[in-house]
Design an enzyme around this catalytic site. Sequence first.
Site, PDB file in Angstrom:
ATOM      1  N   ARG A  27      52.786  16.789   1.563  1.00  0.00           N
ATOM      2  CA  ARG A  27      51.899  17.297   2.609  1.00  0.00           C
ATOM      3  C   ARG A  27      52.331  16.845   4.010  1.00  0.00           C
ATOM      4  O   ARG A  27      51.785  17.309   5.018  1.00  0.00           O
ATOM      5  CB  ARG A  27      50.466  16.808   2.378  1.00  0.00           C
ATOM      6  CG  ARG A  27      49.876  17.260   1.079  1.00  0.00           C
ATOM      7  CD  ARG A  27      48.502  16.667   0.905  1.00  0.00           C
ATOM      8  NE  ARG A  27      47.552  17.293   1.795  1.00  0.00           N
ATOM      9  CZ  ARG A  27      46.780  18.305   1.467  1.00  0.00           C
ATOM     10  NH1 ARG A  27      46.810  18.783   0.251  1.00  0.00           N
ATOM     11  NH2 ARG A  27      45.950  18.836   2.336  1.00  0.00           N
ATOM     12  N   TRP A  74      51.998  14.206   9.012  1.00  0.00           N
ATOM     13  CA  TRP A  74      52.794  15.292   9.584  1.00  0.00           C
ATOM     14  C   TRP A  74      52.318  15.391  11.033  1.00  0.00           C
ATOM     15  O   TRP A  74      51.181  15.769  11.293  1.00  0.00           O
ATOM     16  CB  TRP A  74      52.542  16.594   8.824  1.00  0.00           C
ATOM     17  CG  TRP A  74      53.406  17.722   9.291  1.00  0.00           C
ATOM     18  CD1 TRP A  74      54.657  18.029   8.856  1.00  0.00           C
ATOM     19  CD2 TRP A  74      53.067  18.728  10.267  1.00  0.00           C
ATOM     20  NE1 TRP A  74      55.127  19.144   9.504  1.00  0.00           N
ATOM     21  CE2 TRP A  74      54.176  19.595  10.380  1.00  0.00           C
ATOM     22  CE3 TRP A  74      51.954  18.969  11.064  1.00  0.00           C
ATOM     23  CZ2 TRP A  74      54.194  20.675  11.240  1.00  0.00           C
ATOM     24  CZ3 TRP A  74      51.972  20.052  11.933  1.00  0.00           C
ATOM     25  CH2 TRP A  74      53.086  20.886  12.017  1.00  0.00           C
ATOM     26  N   ASN A  99      43.133  13.921   8.529  1.00  0.00           N
ATOM     27  CA  ASN A  99      43.963  15.111   8.347  1.00  0.00           C
ATOM     28  C   ASN A  99      43.295  16.227   9.125  1.00  0.00           C
ATOM     29  O   ASN A  99      42.110  16.477   8.938  1.00  0.00           O
ATOM     30  CB  ASN A  99      44.027  15.450   6.845  1.00  0.00           C
ATOM     31  CG  ASN A  99      44.708  16.779   6.590  1.00  0.00           C
ATOM     32  OD1 ASN A  99      45.474  17.265   7.424  1.00  0.00           O
ATOM     33  ND2 ASN A  99      44.436  17.373   5.442  1.00  0.00           N
ATOM     34  N   GLY A 100      44.034  16.894  10.009  1.00  0.00           N
ATOM     35  CA  GLY A 100      43.448  17.984  10.793  1.00  0.00           C
ATOM     36  C   GLY A 100      43.704  17.773  12.269  1.00  0.00           C
ATOM     37  O   GLY A 100      44.591  17.011  12.655  1.00  0.00           O
ATOM     38  N   GLU A 482      62.158  37.101   2.548  1.00  0.00           N
ATOM     39  CA  GLU A 482      61.882  35.904   1.758  1.00  0.00           C
ATOM     40  C   GLU A 482      63.180  35.120   1.519  1.00  0.00           C
ATOM     41  O   GLU A 482      63.198  33.892   1.599  1.00  0.00           O
ATOM     42  CB  GLU A 482      61.211  36.312   0.433  1.00  0.00           C
ATOM     43  CG  GLU A 482      60.897  35.195  -0.535  1.00  0.00           C
ATOM     44  CD  GLU A 482      59.986  34.090   0.023  1.00  0.00           C
ATOM     45  OE1 GLU A 482      59.404  34.259   1.091  1.00  0.00           O
ATOM     46  OE2 GLU A 482      59.908  33.043  -0.638  1.00  0.00           O
ATOM     47  N   LYS A 486      63.808  31.300   2.759  1.00  0.00           N
ATOM     48  CA  LYS A 486      64.203  30.202   1.856  1.00  0.00           C
ATOM     49  C   LYS A 486      65.441  29.509   2.395  1.00  0.00           C
ATOM     50  O   LYS A 486      65.514  28.293   2.439  1.00  0.00           O
ATOM     51  CB  LYS A 486      64.499  30.712   0.436  1.00  0.00           C
ATOM     52  CG  LYS A 486      63.340  31.164  -0.393  1.00  0.00           C
ATOM     53  CD  LYS A 486      62.419  30.073  -0.850  1.00  0.00           C
ATOM     54  CE  LYS A 486      61.319  29.846   0.130  1.00  0.00           C
ATOM     55  NZ  LYS A 486      60.086  30.515  -0.029  1.00  0.00           N
ATOM     56  N   GLU A 489      64.719  27.442   5.704  1.00  0.00           N
ATOM     57  CA  GLU A 489      63.853  26.261   5.662  1.00  0.00           C
ATOM     58  C   GLU A 489      64.477  25.088   4.919  1.00  0.00           C
ATOM     59  O   GLU A 489      64.213  23.940   5.262  1.00  0.00           O
ATOM     60  CB  GLU A 489      62.450  26.588   5.144  1.00  0.00           C
ATOM     61  CG  GLU A 489      62.368  27.008   3.714  1.00  0.00           C
ATOM     62  CD  GLU A 489      60.957  27.442   3.320  1.00  0.00           C
ATOM     63  OE1 GLU A 489      59.990  26.882   3.830  1.00  0.00           O
ATOM     64  OE2 GLU A 489      60.845  28.349   2.469  1.00  0.00           O
ATOM     65  N   HIS A 505      70.957  48.987  15.389  1.00  0.00           N
ATOM     66  CA  HIS A 505      70.147  48.946  16.612  1.00  0.00           C
ATOM     67  C   HIS A 505      70.212  47.579  17.280  1.00  0.00           C
ATOM     68  O   HIS A 505      69.352  47.251  18.101  1.00  0.00           O
ATOM     69  CB  HIS A 505      68.695  49.319  16.290  1.00  0.00           C
ATOM     70  CG  HIS A 505      68.554  50.714  15.769  1.00  0.00           C
ATOM     71  ND1 HIS A 505      68.745  51.821  16.554  1.00  0.00           N
ATOM     72  CD2 HIS A 505      68.293  51.176  14.521  1.00  0.00           C
ATOM     73  CE1 HIS A 505      68.580  52.914  15.815  1.00  0.00           C
ATOM     74  NE2 HIS A 505      68.309  52.538  14.569  1.00  0.00           N
ATOM     75  N   LYS A 603      53.932  20.996   3.181  1.00  0.00           N
ATOM     76  CA  LYS A 603      53.248  21.962   2.323  1.00  0.00           C
ATOM     77  C   LYS A 603      51.783  21.976   2.760  1.00  0.00           C
ATOM     78  O   LYS A 603      51.289  20.988   3.275  1.00  0.00           O
ATOM     79  CB  LYS A 603      53.366  21.451   0.887  1.00  0.00           C
ATOM     80  CG  LYS A 603      53.024  22.452  -0.153  1.00  0.00           C
ATOM     81  CD  LYS A 603      54.233  22.810  -0.962  1.00  0.00           C
ATOM     82  CE  LYS A 603      53.929  23.935  -1.905  1.00  0.00           C
ATOM     83  NZ  LYS A 603      54.952  24.957  -1.791  1.00  0.00           N
TER      84      LYS A 603
END
Length: 608
Positions: A27, A74, A99-100, A482, A486, A489, A505, A603
């Site tokens: 997290r 984080w 957290n927040g 996607e 992947k 990241e 273009h 996460k």
Amino acid sequence: MCGIVGGTSNRNILPILIEGLRRLEYRGYDSAGVAYKTNGKISLVKNAGRVDDLAAKLNLKTNKSNIGIAHTRWATHGVPSEKNAHPHNSKNNIYVVHNGIIENHSALKEMLKKEGFKFSSQTDTEVIAHLIQLYTEKGKDLDSAVISTIAKLKGAYALGVLDKNNPDTLIGVRQQSPLVIGEGFEEKFIASDIMALSNITNKFKFMDDGQIAILEKDQITVTSSSGVAARLKTQEVDSNAYTNDLKGYSHFMEKEIFEQSDVIKDSLEGRLTKNESQEGIFGVGFEKEMKNISNIQIIACGTSFHAGRIFEFWSHKFLGINCRVDYGSEYQYQEPIKTDKTLLITISQSGETADTLSSLKFAKKSGDPVTLTICNVANSSLCRESDYALLTKAGPEIGVASTKAFVTQLACLNLLLLTLMRVHNKLPAARKKITAALKDLPKLINKTLKMTGEYKQVAKLLFKRNSALFLGRGLYFPIAREGALKLKEISYIHAEAYPGGELKHGPLALIDKNMPVIALAPDNEHLAKITSNIEEVAARKGKVITIGPLGRTKIDKNGGHIKIPKTLDLLNPIVSVVPLQLIAYYTAVFKGTDVDKPRNLAKSVTVE
Ligand code: F6R
């Protein structure tokens, strides 16, 4: 984003807190800290860096305690550093983990400075510790001081609070950031999620927003934010599912990719009949409500957003129902337009993504949609805020990059497609075919997982590059996106995805011999056009790797082709994403990055 764990027990709590932090590290992992009480004195140990460094600094052999709070961070306000790491304290009395985000922290800081409080960090959290201290100095007991404090806070937060003067009490608060209570025999815990505590208990209470939990070893008191007593029932969870065992794999991401065949099976289990989706899988009343639906709105972020984009194609083609997909972070910026009855779908692995959650709340306020969440976590905020929920059953996903959650989201969205087709009486023969193909999907995923040699060959072409381009058309464009997500990241290689037709273009200007291009080459009406796009790249010496169900597998130093198993065109994106996940994974392994904990990410993004 940020992990909280705390507890009070007869036994030594410190190893439990450290193991809890290790389990929560996905997290947030830029710094960590713990505050624990021994003989009436609170000790504070903090560290910039990982939980293992904190554990070494803490010296678990000699230090012991029966009550404490811990945190893995984080960073939102202030750089990752020991000073900014939690817990934060006020006058060595009140200790807080958070957290927040506290949105009004600047105004509160000014007010607290005038009251004589000194700040030692750049965080928004420190105001909470000082506010609680201020109210206790004004004569309030700890519970009332916490109630008065949260009345002042604006934003989203989960808190753990320890007070030097209340030696046996631990307080937890939940307000738009998750917090659960774990129960053991004569021991009680708080944590950001079940994962943190699943090695010590399987009994949990799930707090609601605005609730305060006062924990003592042998009792839990829960109240509303105004102090009115609340009752929460205890639920037993299957704690075996929350293992943090790598089972022989090198990384959780690798393990989770290789679980994909099994988890798709799990997410379809008991939800299909011979020819259809099973009635009632979305809950009582859902199918009746779906009869009047003429509009679909999807809200999601990141990988989950890509799953939504694929459903958009399915909805238009098989249901003839208009479907719009918005990012959770963008949805609220469009003036809502009144439409006929809307099905509003949120898609989320964690069920806690703040952008998705706040958009769901906004949509409910500004209209009257039927709300459904496709989500991996029971009891999550999205599940609770939605009228209906279908759990994806991927099991806990620990690698920060989402993989198995994505394929199960697509399996569940396919169940939704089949259900809406049945309710709206569409294409019975197609329903039968889709059902059969869906049941076959785990087998095809298994075959795709076996071609690791080819994926490693492609990864060798990529890992020294600075950029890569992904191309797809139609429902393969979200898969290209996607694949690019992947790769970027976890390997930090700049990767972009374009619809094949957009190449000329602009992005064609990027192509030279150093630019690898990965193109999805399906067996459908887009093949001829994507083949032309590939020719355009090859003519400019770009290295092209194609992935699709036709042709033969052959990779060399100039690129090549990977043949994947073929299924119905609508399901082939699910098979196609597996090579892209593994190519990204092996590229990151060759580069030597921290695959499961990529830099700057976390996460469960619980801040907007
Ligand atoms: C990418 C990734 C993120 C998440 C996004 C949404 O690999 O993991 O992009 O998909 O943060 O998270 P959930 O699905 O939990 O709402």
